[in-house]
Design a protein around this motif. Structure first.
Motif, PDB file in Angstrom:
ATOM      1  N   ALA A 122       0.833  -1.211   0.000  1.00  0.00           N
ATOM      2  CA  ALA A 122       0.000   0.000   0.000  1.00  0.00           C
ATOM      3  C   ALA A 122       0.866   1.258   0.000  1.00  0.00           C
ATOM      4  O   ALA A 122       0.535   2.256  -0.649  1.00  0.00           O
ATOM      5  N   ALA A 123       2.001   1.221   0.706  1.00  0.00           N
ATOM      6  CA  ALA A 123       2.882   2.389   0.747  1.00  0.00           C
ATOM      7  C   ALA A 123       3.443   2.693  -0.637  1.00  0.00           C
ATOM      8  O   ALA A 123       3.593   3.865  -1.014  1.00  0.00           O
TER       9      ALA A 123
ATOM     10  N   GLU B 168       1.931   2.148  -3.459  1.00  0.00           N
ATOM     11  CA  GLU B 168       0.831   2.754  -4.203  1.00  0.00           C
ATOM     12  C   GLU B 168       0.572   4.186  -3.738  1.00  0.00           C
ATOM     13  O   GLU B 168       0.311   5.086  -4.547  1.00  0.00           O
ATOM     14  N   GLN B 169       0.669   4.413  -2.439  1.00  0.00           N
ATOM     15  CA  GLN B 169       0.429   5.755  -1.897  1.00  0.00           C
ATOM     16  C   GLN B 169       1.491   6.748  -2.375  1.00  0.00           C
ATOM     17  O   GLN B 169       1.177   7.907  -2.653  1.00  0.00           O
TER      18      GLN B 169
ATOM     19  N   THR C 162       0.562   7.790  -5.746  1.00  0.00           N
ATOM     20  CA  THR C 162      -0.626   8.645  -5.718  1.00  0.00           C
ATOM     21  C   THR C 162      -0.270  10.101  -5.454  1.00  0.00           C
ATOM     22  O   THR C 162      -0.897  11.014  -6.003  1.00  0.00           O
TER      23      THR C 162
ATOM     24  N   ARG D 173       6.369   7.188   4.643  1.00  0.00           N
ATOM     25  CA  ARG D 173       5.521   8.149   5.360  1.00  0.00           C
ATOM     26  C   ARG D 173       6.228   9.490   5.543  1.00  0.00           C
ATOM     27  O   ARG D 173       5.587  10.546   5.489  1.00  0.00           O
TER      28      ARG D 173
ATOM     29  N   MET E 222       5.962  11.232   2.196  1.00  0.00           N
ATOM     30  CA  MET E 222       4.595  11.717   1.958  1.00  0.00           C
ATOM     31  C   MET E 222       4.257  12.893   2.870  1.00  0.00           C
ATOM     32  O   MET E 222       3.572  13.837   2.449  1.00  0.00           O
TER      33      MET E 222
END
Length: 265
Positions: free
Chosen positions: A38-39, A41-42, A45, A253, A256
């Motif tokens: 998921a990270a 993909e994030q 994004t 994180r 992001m």
């Protein structure tokens, strides 16, 4: 080497690319968690390009390029770059060597590998060797003396050598993770890391990540890198709390969060 959790997030505002080792950096004990996936993909994004840079074989890289939420993958320690085609489900493949030379090298490596197996009965090809196109990989022995003997045999055959947590590796060509990353980022993404190195954050865990740790200021070791620090001339600037994929998520994180600083300004 400082704890990543204590970093001033604003220093990562320049990061537009996350390059990362795969084995035991994205994975942990050989498994890729849903949180790590998921990270990836994030990051995409929020506009960050993600490129694994791994010693993994061409066969694995083909699957990653086709199906993972990444922008491409550099494999076999720099021997190749695969990315999904802009149209359809195909894969575009680029190699360090031009095609005729690559095919010649593939045959040469096969011969060297067989010679080493005959000379060193304990040497075992990595179980992914059938899926490799530019490198020769032996399973990492438990006995350091056996590992060193394989390395010496590879070096005696005039191969470039390195190790990671899974493999003892040899290849033909003056490249490594850093030199292939430099070429791919310039030719395919118009990024010259010689003049803009801070556009990249790199995460890794092992000996063959050493050139990347030495070059990039935004270098992050997942916590298990501490086992290999005696083999890494210049350690990463940051270290995570978690091992493997958990550590990668910490790094993702931070990147992001830094992007959010710009979004909120």
């Amino acid at each position: 080497m400082q704890p990543l959790e204590e970093a001033d997030i604003s220093i990562f505002r320049t990061v537009r690319f996350v390059l990362t080792d795969m084995d035991e950096t994205l994975t942990y004990k050989g498994r890729l968690s849903s949180e790590t996936y998921a990270a990836l993909e994030q990051l995409q994004t929020v506009g960050v390009k993600v490129i694994p840079v791994t010693a993994a074989p061409a066969g694995w890289c083909d699957q990653m390029a086709r199906m993972w939420p990444i922008d491409g993958v550099i494999g076999e320690n720099g021997g190749l770059f695969f990315r999904r085609a802009s149209q359809g489900h195909g894969v575009e493949r680029y190699f360090w060597h031009e095609e005729q030379r690559r095919l010649s090298i593939e045959r040469e490596l096969s011969d060297i590998g067989q010679h080493i197996k005959q000379a060193l009965p304990f040497a075992t090809f990595a179980d992914d060797q059938p899926f490799r196109q530019t490198s020769l990989a032996f399973s990492q022995p438990h006995d350091p003396a056996e590992r060193d003997a394989i390395l010496a045999a590879l070096k005696a055959a005039s191969l470039n050598i390195t190790v990671n947590n899974l493999w003892v590796l040899g290849w033909i060509g003056e490249y490594d993770k850093l030199s292939m990353s430099r070429r791919i980022l310039l030719e395919h993404y118009d990024l010259d890391i010689s003049t803009d190195p801070d556009a990249v954050l790199y995460t890794g865990d092992s000996t063959n990540d050493a050139p990347m740790f030495a070059f990039f200021r935004h270098s992050v070791g997942v916590s298990t890198v501490s086992r290999f620090l005696d083999q890494i001339p210049q350690p990463p600037n940051w270290i995570t709390v978690g091992p493997g994929g958990r550590g990668f998520v910490e790094a993702a994180r931070v990147v992001m969060a830094a992007r959010q600083l710009d979004a909120g300004s």
